[in-house]
Design an enzyme around this catalytic site. Structure first.
Site, short mmCIF file in Angstrom:
data_model
loop_
_atom_site.label_atom_id
_atom_site.label_comp_id
_atom_site.label_asym_id
_atom_site.label_seq_id
_atom_site.Cartn_x
_atom_site.Cartn_y
_atom_site.Cartn_z
N GLY A 108 0.82 -1.21 0.00
CA GLY A 108 0.00 0.00 0.00
C GLY A 108 0.85 1.25 0.00
N LYS A 168 4.61 0.41 8.24
CA LYS A 168 4.38 1.67 7.53
C LYS A 168 5.56 2.60 7.75
CE LYS A 168 0.87 5.25 6.87
NZ LYS A 168 0.11 4.75 5.75
N ASP A 205 -8.36 11.92 7.78
CA ASP A 205 -8.17 11.37 6.44
C ASP A 205 -9.00 10.09 6.27
OD1 ASP A 205 -7.26 11.33 3.85
OD2 ASP A 205 -5.32 10.43 4.32
#
Length: 808
Positions: free
Chosen positions: A523, A544, A639
């Site tokens: 991703g 991440k 977000d």
């Protein structure tokens, strides 16, 4: 014998150290003025009135660089912005030097400019007798009382743009909007009782006027009003209920709560009821009429066109430009000379556009060619509208006003131009938020006046101020040192808490090994890249790598991340730990088998059933409600979008990337003071673009977009075909769905994702759609909270037994 110098220093110290107490003792402001007194603009603190409990203040209020008005405002500063509720001389401010408010011997209040001219007075408005005292009441009403304490004049009978609780609106009174945001001069939008005894909103412009609410296309009774009343009386009570003699009634969302309220005709032509939120210290919209902002008359001025992007935006037709670059209400002016000879004109087509009203020669049945010839033959015709509904309705226009553009207009506008006119470039546009002028206009007046009163005090006052600043500086630096020590200790303690919970601090080498040198990318988003990895204990994780972080210490990063790590909810992705080495910042999350909602919803082989989609909507709502209202640390996501909704093996949703706004805004944790715009195009609430206070309602807006995507299967950040000639994308998804709901009885079938193949529950889809539309209301105060959303969606479960049983 002591020298005089040895006495002067101690005496000086005594005087200086006593000054704060002397000033404090004289600081209480009066709530009354008496006949014969005057208050000068140079000393505004001495020219203030304050109500009994301190709710309101009255005094000189600066409206420009060299301009002041006498006003009443809420005493408490909200969002670092004063809330003015009444103004005596809004259209004729006075000079900042030597102007004064005088309680004259005749018993009236008068506002005098620097040259002695009377700008405003109560003399022509007193009901009977002469005043002996003026008081500011706790209701916000400035009253003039005679010797028997009877009211001979009151500000409640002369409103500007705001009604306060207990202040009646009667047949002779009008609420007139401000000129623009931050500009207090009278604007063009008015709320008043019309000749039919109906409370209406009108555009009262420089050249024309027209009613735009209630809907002018309906009669009085279709709008739910009655004209059979003669009192023309309306009032807002303390509990938040508004009652009008024409049958209009409404209540605030927080009805029955005793909070501060105000009903204001805003500069954009919409009347809004505001309630004070004591937690955020800000005003929130607790009611507004069902009125689309672009349908407010005169909003973009003559020749201007209003459309959504997704917030209201003004533009000029080709060949036109703004009259005033700072003020959209002035509209657009043509860059060509108007031609009368019908052989020398042509028409430019503007699809899905209409200019409401001012039809010069309406024709019920006419071809486009016939309609065009009518306009060509009329020198005063500026263009014509033509409905494409098969009825041949022709609307030649004498004025191009109230322009609107959107997919719900089933028609075309043809604007008249000289035949030799050539067009170049693209349509210009500007946000309505920019429809304002500088709030510091200079008052261009020169007066021959003497030395203002109060000048003789400027030296001792200046000395006192300087001394006070020195004291404050010492106190601030001392407090900062102590606070730093406390923060360091708190960070250390939080580190121990994180370790005790099993929340790990990984080394970069550990994560590099676990992710096979960051080779398996799963991703990518605005905050960084995500890789798949396997830890030594065989747990599959998502790693991440954060990008774009402001530089901060490892201790501060640890403190903030450990706070996020303590947040726990079944619909939030679990964070296992983090890495903070030198400039590297990584987060370690649980791995979810089915990836993001984006991949599962918008791909060609999407397999999400209606049950899956409904559970995703409900689970996401529960997660956001937890972040906003339940967890120990109040968290905004900032977000919310399909990429950040991850799905486990059973397609249950888990919200990712929550709390990252804290990491990307070091030192800016005030919810109203984010340092930069956050979010993703298509999902961002208007507050981000319009520079309005940021609250949890930005997440509600993004969630609403996500829900509408779940229902329709259409991506708001792109565009897709929904008919022969129409596209729905980030600019048109919301108005398209609203128009379907409003005009189509079978709207559920029309908007439902074709990939559902009709396998859905109509009732639950209808409820979910309406919840989504409520979440994307332009005004943040009208949107529900996430806990209210959860309650609304849970009700929908009762309509679908399978879903209800699965949730139970």
């Amino acid at each position: 014998m002591r020298s005089s110098k040895s006495v002067e220093l101690p005496l000086f110290l005594v005087i200086v150290t006593s000054l704060p107490f002397i000033l404090k003792a004289s600081s209480p402001l009066p709530n009354a003025l008496y006949r014969g007194s005057s208050y000068y603009v140079e000393s505004p603190s001495m020219g203030l009135l304050i109500s009994e409990k301190g709710t309101f203040k009255a005094g000189f209020y600066q409206v420009g660089e060299n301009a002041f008005s006498f006003a009443i405002w809420y005493a408490e500063t909200l969002s670092q912005k004063t809330t003015v509720v009444w103004m005596a001389n809004r259209d004729w401010p006075v000079n900042r030097r030597a102007s004064r408010l005088s309680f004259r011997k005749g018993g009236d209040l008068a506002l005098l400019d620097a040259d002695g001219s009377v700008v405003w007075t109560t003399a022509t408005n007193t009901s009977s007798g002469a005043g002996v005292v003026a008081e500011l009441w706790e209701t916000g009403n400035l009253v003039l009382l005679d010797g028997g304490r009877r009211v001979v004049w009151q500000s409640f009978e002369h409103p500007t743009d705001t009604l306060l609780p207990g202040q009646p609106l009667t047949r002779s009174l009008r609420l007139v909007s401000r000129r623009a945001e931050g500009i207090y001069n009278s604007g063009y939008h008015v709320a008043h009782f019309n000749d039919d005894n109906v409370l209406s909103f009108i555009y009262d412009g420089p050249y024309t006027s027209s009613v735009y609410w209630p809907n002018p296309d309906n009669d009085v009774f279709q709008n739910g009003r009655t004209k059979y009343n003669s009192s023309r009386y309306a009032i807002l009570d303390d509990m938040g209920q508004f009652i009008s003699s024409d049958g209009l009634q409404f209540s605030a969302l927080d009805f029955r709560l005793r909070v501060k309220r105000r009903l204001t005709m805003d500069f954009d032509g919409i009347l809004r009821l505001y309630s004070l939120n004591y937690t955020t210290k800000d005003w929130q919209v607790s009611w507004m009429p069902k009125l689309v902002r672009c349908r407010v008359h005169g909003l973009c001025g003559e020749n201007g066109i209003c459309f959504y992007k997704p917030f209201p935006t003004c533009t000029c037709p080709p060949g036109f430009q703004m009259k005033d670059p700072t003020d959209w209400s002035q509209g657009c002016k043509p860059e060509f000379d108007i031609v009368c000879n019908k052989t020398e004109v042509k028409f430019i087509q503007l699809p899905h556009t209409d200019f409401y009203g001012y039809d010069s020669n309406y024709q019920a049945q006419a071809s486009i060619e016939a309609c065009m010839n009518i306009c060509k033959s009329d020198c005063n015709c500026r263009g014509f509208g033509y409905k494409l509904d098969g009825a041949g309705k022709c609307f030649p226009k004498s004025i191009l006003l109230n322009g609107q553009c959107g997919p719900h207009f089933v028609g075309v506008m043809y604007v008249k131009y000289p035949k030799q006119m050539n067009f170049s470039g693209t349509l210009g546009h500007s946000k309505l938020d920019c429809s304002k002028v500088s709030s510091l206009n200079k008052l261009d007046r020169a007066y021959a006046v003497g030395k203002p009163r109060g000048d003789y005090l400027k030296y001792p006052i200046g000395f006192v101020i300087a001394f006070g600043l020195v004291e404050i500086t010492c106190v601030v630096f001392g407090w900062a040192y102590i606070h730093k020590k406390k923060v360091d200790l708190r960070n250390l303690n939080q580190g121990y808490v994180a370790v005790s919970m099993g929340f790990r601090r990984f080394t970069f080498e550990e994560l590099k090994k676990a992710s096979n040198n960051f080779s398996d990318e799963i991703g990518r988003g605005g905050s960084g890249v995500v890789y798949k990895g396997v830890l030594d204990d065989e747990r599959v994780v998502a790693v991440k790598s954060l990008e774009g972080l402001s530089h901060g210490s490892e201790a501060q990063f640890w403190s903030e991340v450990s706070t996020i790590g303590k947040i726990n909810h079944m619909n939030l992705v679990t964070m296992y730990g983090f890495c903070a080495e030198k400039q590297k910042r990584l987060l370690v999350y649980e791995y979810l088998e089915n990836g993001s909602l984006e991949k599962n919803l918008f791909s060609n082989n999407a397999m999400l059933t209606w049950e899956n989609r409904f559970n995703i909507a409900l689970g996401t709502a529960r997660a956001l409600a937890y972040l906003h209202e339940e967890c120990l640390e109040w968290v905004l996501h900032c977000d919310v979008k399909p990429q950040n909704i991850l799905l486990d093996k059973d397609f249950h949703p888990k919200v990712a990337d929550f709390g990252l706004s804290k990491l990307f805004d070091r030192g800016g944790n005030n919810i109203s003071e984010f340092s930069r715009v956050r979010g993703t195009r298509g999902y961002m609430a208007p507050e981000w673009i319009l520079n309005l206070p940021i609250t949890s309602k930005v997440d509600v807006y993004s969630y609403g977009i996500l829900v509408l995507e779940l229902v329709t299967g259409r991506n708001s950040s792109g565009s897709q075909q929904v008919g022969e000639d129409e596209e729905v994308g980030c600019r048109q998804l919301i108005p398209w769905i609203r128009e379907m709901v409003r005009t189509n009885q079978n709207w559920v079938e029309e908007i439902a994702d074709p990939q559902l193949f009709g396998m859905y529950d109509n009732s639950s889809m209808e409820i979910l759609t309406k919840v989504g539309l409520q979440c994307v209301e332009e005004e943040s105060g009208v949107r529900p909270s996430m806990s209210q959303v959860v309650d609304s969606i849970t009700v929908a479960c009762l309509f679908d037994r399978e879903i209800h049983e699965e949730i139970e």
